[in-house]
Design an enzyme around this catalytic site. Structure first.
Site, mmCIF file in Angstrom:
data_model
loop_
_atom_site.group_PDB
_atom_site.id
_atom_site.type_symbol
_atom_site.label_atom_id
_atom_site.label_comp_id
_atom_site.label_asym_id
_atom_site.label_seq_id
_atom_site.Cartn_x
_atom_site.Cartn_y
_atom_site.Cartn_z
ATOM 1 N N LYS A 37 0.841 -1.197 0.000
ATOM 2 C CA LYS A 37 0.000 0.000 0.000
ATOM 3 C C LYS A 37 0.883 1.256 0.000
ATOM 4 O O LYS A 37 0.646 2.199 -0.760
ATOM 5 C CB LYS A 37 -0.857 -0.031 1.272
ATOM 6 C CG LYS A 37 -2.125 0.775 1.189
ATOM 7 C CD LYS A 37 -2.862 0.756 2.502
ATOM 8 C CE LYS A 37 -3.748 -0.463 2.667
ATOM 9 N NZ LYS A 37 -4.379 -0.519 3.996
ATOM 10 N N THR A 123 -13.614 4.819 14.042
ATOM 11 C CA THR A 123 -14.859 4.641 14.798
ATOM 12 C C THR A 123 -14.625 3.615 15.900
ATOM 13 O O THR A 123 -14.282 2.464 15.607
ATOM 14 C CB THR A 123 -15.979 4.155 13.852
ATOM 15 O OG1 THR A 123 -16.096 5.104 12.794
ATOM 16 C CG2 THR A 123 -17.299 4.024 14.579
ATOM 17 N N LYS A 206 -20.538 9.592 16.375
ATOM 18 C CA LYS A 206 -20.338 8.819 15.149
ATOM 19 C C LYS A 206 -21.270 7.601 15.078
ATOM 20 O O LYS A 206 -21.955 7.379 14.079
ATOM 21 C CB LYS A 206 -18.872 8.377 15.061
ATOM 22 C CG LYS A 206 -18.545 7.441 13.921
ATOM 23 C CD LYS A 206 -18.809 8.093 12.568
ATOM 24 C CE LYS A 206 -18.769 7.087 11.447
ATOM 25 N NZ LYS A 206 -17.494 6.921 10.845
ATOM 26 N N GLN A 253 -34.371 5.124 0.287
ATOM 27 C CA GLN A 253 -34.406 4.325 -0.931
ATOM 28 C C GLN A 253 -34.534 2.861 -0.503
ATOM 29 O O GLN A 253 -33.611 2.285 0.056
ATOM 30 C CB GLN A 253 -33.094 4.556 -1.693
ATOM 31 C CG GLN A 253 -33.008 3.926 -3.049
ATOM 32 C CD GLN A 253 -33.778 4.713 -4.099
ATOM 33 O OE1 GLN A 253 -34.114 5.878 -3.908
ATOM 34 N NE2 GLN A 253 -34.083 4.044 -5.199
ATOM 35 N N ALA A 254 -35.707 2.286 -0.759
ATOM 36 C CA ALA A 254 -35.920 0.879 -0.368
ATOM 37 C C ALA A 254 -35.193 -0.042 -1.335
ATOM 38 O O ALA A 254 -35.003 0.286 -2.504
ATOM 39 C CB ALA A 254 -37.404 0.576 -0.366
ATOM 40 N N GLY A 259 -24.926 -2.045 3.315
ATOM 41 C CA GLY A 259 -23.748 -2.878 3.514
ATOM 42 C C GLY A 259 -22.566 -1.950 3.688
ATOM 43 O O GLY A 259 -22.719 -0.808 4.120
ATOM 44 N N CYS A 262 -18.962 0.207 7.150
ATOM 45 C CA CYS A 262 -19.307 0.998 8.339
ATOM 46 C C CYS A 262 -20.640 0.621 8.970
ATOM 47 O O CYS A 262 -20.671 0.109 10.086
ATOM 48 C CB CYS A 262 -19.311 2.481 7.982
ATOM 49 S SG CYS A 262 -17.667 3.096 7.648
ATOM 50 N N LYS A 325 -22.328 -0.187 -2.881
ATOM 51 C CA LYS A 325 -23.098 0.949 -3.393
ATOM 52 C C LYS A 325 -22.386 1.460 -4.651
ATOM 53 O O LYS A 325 -21.225 1.110 -4.886
ATOM 54 C CB LYS A 325 -23.231 2.039 -2.327
ATOM 55 C CG LYS A 325 -21.941 2.788 -2.023
ATOM 56 C CD LYS A 325 -22.230 3.934 -1.065
ATOM 57 C CE LYS A 325 -21.056 4.864 -0.949
ATOM 58 N NZ LYS A 325 -21.284 5.959 -0.016
HETATM 59 C C1 UDX Z 1 -21.576 5.559 5.832
HETATM 60 C C2 UDX Z 1 -22.058 6.906 6.384
HETATM 61 O O1 UDX Z 1 -22.975 7.499 5.453
HETATM 62 C C3 UDX Z 1 -20.869 7.814 6.614
HETATM 63 O O2 UDX Z 1 -21.306 9.045 7.168
HETATM 64 C C4 UDX Z 1 -19.919 7.121 7.566
HETATM 65 O O3 UDX Z 1 -18.782 7.907 7.785
HETATM 66 C C5 UDX Z 1 -19.502 5.768 7.008
HETATM 67 O O4 UDX Z 1 -20.649 4.984 6.739
HETATM 68 P P1 UDX Z 1 -20.795 4.659 3.436
HETATM 69 O O5 UDX Z 1 -20.505 3.353 4.104
HETATM 70 O O6 UDX Z 1 -19.815 5.218 2.470
HETATM 71 O O7 UDX Z 1 -20.996 5.793 4.552
HETATM 72 O O8 UDX Z 1 -22.169 4.470 2.687
HETATM 73 P P2 UDX Z 1 -23.613 5.146 2.650
HETATM 74 O O9 UDX Z 1 -23.690 6.106 1.539
HETATM 75 O O10 UDX Z 1 -24.048 5.618 3.987
HETATM 76 O O11 UDX Z 1 -24.486 3.862 2.249
HETATM 77 C C6 UDX Z 1 -24.506 2.721 3.094
HETATM 78 C C7 UDX Z 1 -25.353 1.630 2.532
HETATM 79 O O12 UDX Z 1 -26.731 1.967 2.613
HETATM 80 C C8 UDX Z 1 -25.083 1.262 1.066
HETATM 81 O O13 UDX Z 1 -25.052 -0.140 0.945
HETATM 82 C C9 UDX Z 1 -26.282 1.852 0.347
HETATM 83 O O14 UDX Z 1 -26.591 1.150 -0.826
HETATM 84 C C10 UDX Z 1 -27.379 1.699 1.386
HETATM 85 N N1 UDX Z 1 -28.496 2.659 1.243
HETATM 86 C C11 UDX Z 1 -28.271 3.989 1.368
HETATM 87 C C12 UDX Z 1 -29.787 2.185 1.013
HETATM 88 O O15 UDX Z 1 -30.015 0.976 0.899
HETATM 89 N N2 UDX Z 1 -30.801 3.087 0.911
HETATM 90 C C13 UDX Z 1 -30.626 4.418 1.041
HETATM 91 O O16 UDX Z 1 -31.609 5.172 0.949
HETATM 92 C C14 UDX Z 1 -29.314 4.900 1.269
#
Ligand code: UDX
Length: 436
Positions: A37, A123, A206, A253-254, A259, A262, A325
């Protein structure tokens, strides 16, 4: 004299933080135990996909302000040390594994100069910062410790670091706050809200934020289940409730659920910590949030079985999306990949496509089929599953795809495809939470 910074742990969070702090004009040394890395980062190459960070990293390396090393003693010059290592779910339970955080702090302790500040960004379970501060008082009394949780979203990492919607600092005294204000001055000057908290509150902010987001997603997925049972449409429901500003339309968003690295592990670690603290009952609801989330994956598999047969052995299923995502190559706890693997384990022949995450997905599930493009992925398939809402999938022409497949059946696991467009091209179209 400008402050010098070190960033310990150069994964997603650390590499982003290091490059962004360098772009603010600081001299930054990034440290990580993984030599591969470090070799890549030193050349200005990003070991993962993140829009905008690749170019920022390359240009910051060129300035000479940003360097990377595996040698912990290189932090000796720095005034502020950001701890950005991972805190994954432990192998034997729900709690967070703090091995990396502890070894990062131990690793830099002998090299800390007088008056320096260690700042945790990882975290962690509430109480960790206080414990580390006490340890540091023994091993490096010349240094202090603060906590500064990070809220960055993958896909928006640079934007969320340089223009966050708030800065939260957990400090035990004014001096630590002053140092952090100096580091973040350019961001504070943009009008970014600054929140000073004590150490435990900053850790809790957090996990509370992530628990709230997870709850919002599972709430709408629970509504999706009810809509399916009652003959309703969750996309219309979400739109309608979202107009109430107290509810808001984001994170409603359903689909197949959350996943990533975090949300899933953070809500589990939060439950485990609450139990240790004797506050188990307060977070019992998160168990249900987790269960609703995992059930969404099962519901997709149920629709697949209902459309094909219980015995999936003679079917080819095309899976569009592997990342947890869109705009990410991250497959950690990806609902899409989990569904693909479960279908394959049930005997189906599964071929997965993803614009960025195939390499990571293959490392995790080497036996799954992978295709380099959508056409190859869907060729002769009996069913298409849309599981990560990349823009390129929304722009697909269902008429053109119809000519390639064996059966025109599509399941939209993210409620992101244009149902009318697919239906008018002759497809049988299902979506989670839409009974029609
Ligand atoms: C998340 C938090 O948003 C962020 O603030 C924190 O620091 C780290 O964790 P991230 O893991 O990048 O960030 O993803 P996020 O955009 O929150 O989406 C998380 C998951 O939720 C994804 O799998 C996404 O597909 C899902 N999701 C999100 C839904 O299923 N529906 C929604 O409406 C929004």
């Amino acid at each position: 004299m400008a402050l010098k910074l070190s960033v310990v742990g150069c994964g997603y969070l650390g590499a982003t933080h290091a490059a962004c702090m360098s772009s603010l004009g600081f001299e930054v040394i990034g440290v990580d135990t993984d030599p591969e890395k470090i070799a890549m980062l030193s050349k200005g190459e990003l070991p993962f996909y993140e829009p905008g960070l690749d170019t920022l990293l390359a240009s910051e390396i060129k300035t000479g302000r940003l360097t990377f090393t595996t040698d912990f003693s290189a932090v000796a010059d720095a005034d502020v040390h950001f701890i950005c290592v991972g805190t994954p779910q432990s192998k034997d339970g729900l709690a967070a594994d703090l091995t990396y955080v502890k070894s990062a702090v131990q690793g830099i302790a002998p090299h800390l100069k007088k008056g320096s500040l260690v700042v945790g960004k990882s975290t962690v379970p509430v109480g960790t910062a206080q414990g580390l501060r006490e340890q540091l008082a023994q091993s490096a009394p010349q240094a202090d410790l603060a906590w500064n949780p990070e809220f960055l979203r993958e896909g928006f990492a640079v934007e969320d670091t340089l223009t966050p919607n708030r800065l939260v600092v957990g400090v035990a005294n004014d001096r630590a706050e002053e140092i952090l204000k100096e580091v973040y001055k350019p961001i504070i000057d943009l009008g970014t809200p600054w929140i000073r908290a004590d150490l435990p509150t900053s850790e809790l902010v957090k996990v509370a934020a992530n628990s709230f987001l997870a709850t919002k997603i599972s709430f709408i997925n629970a509504m999706a289940e009810v809509c399916e049972a009652a003959g309703g449409d969750v996309t219309v429901l979400a739109k309608a409730i979202g107009y109430d500003p107290r509810i808001g339309n984001r994170f409603l968003q359903a689909g197949i659920g959350f996943g990533g690295g975090c949300l899933p592990k953070d809500i589990r670690a939060f439950m485990a910590r609450a139990e240790e603290l004797g506050a188990k009952q307060a977070l019992e609801f998160l168990r249900e949030i987790d269960a609703i989330n995992l059930r969404a994956r099962q519901r997709v598999i149920d629709v697949v079985r209902a459309e094909l047969t219980d015995d999936l052995t003679s079917y080819k299923i095309a899976v569009l999306g592997a990342a947890f995502k869109p705009d990410s190559d991250d497959v950690r706890d990806s609902p899409a990949l989990d569904i693909a693997a479960q279908l394959q384990a049930a005997g189906a022949s599964v071929v997965v496509h993803d614009p960025k995450a195939i390499e990571n997905a293959r490392k995790r599930f080497p036996k799954l089929g992978f295709a380099a493009n959508v056409q190859e992925c869907v060729k002769d398939s009996d069913l298409i599953l849309h599981l990560t809402e990349w823009r390129e999938y929304r722009e697909l022409d269902p008429n053109a795809l119809a000519a390639l497949v064996k059966k025109k059946i599509v399941i939209d696991g993210r409620n992101a495809l244009d149902r009318d467009k697919w239906r008018s091209a002759g497809w049988k179209f299902h979506a989670l939470g839409r009974s029609d």
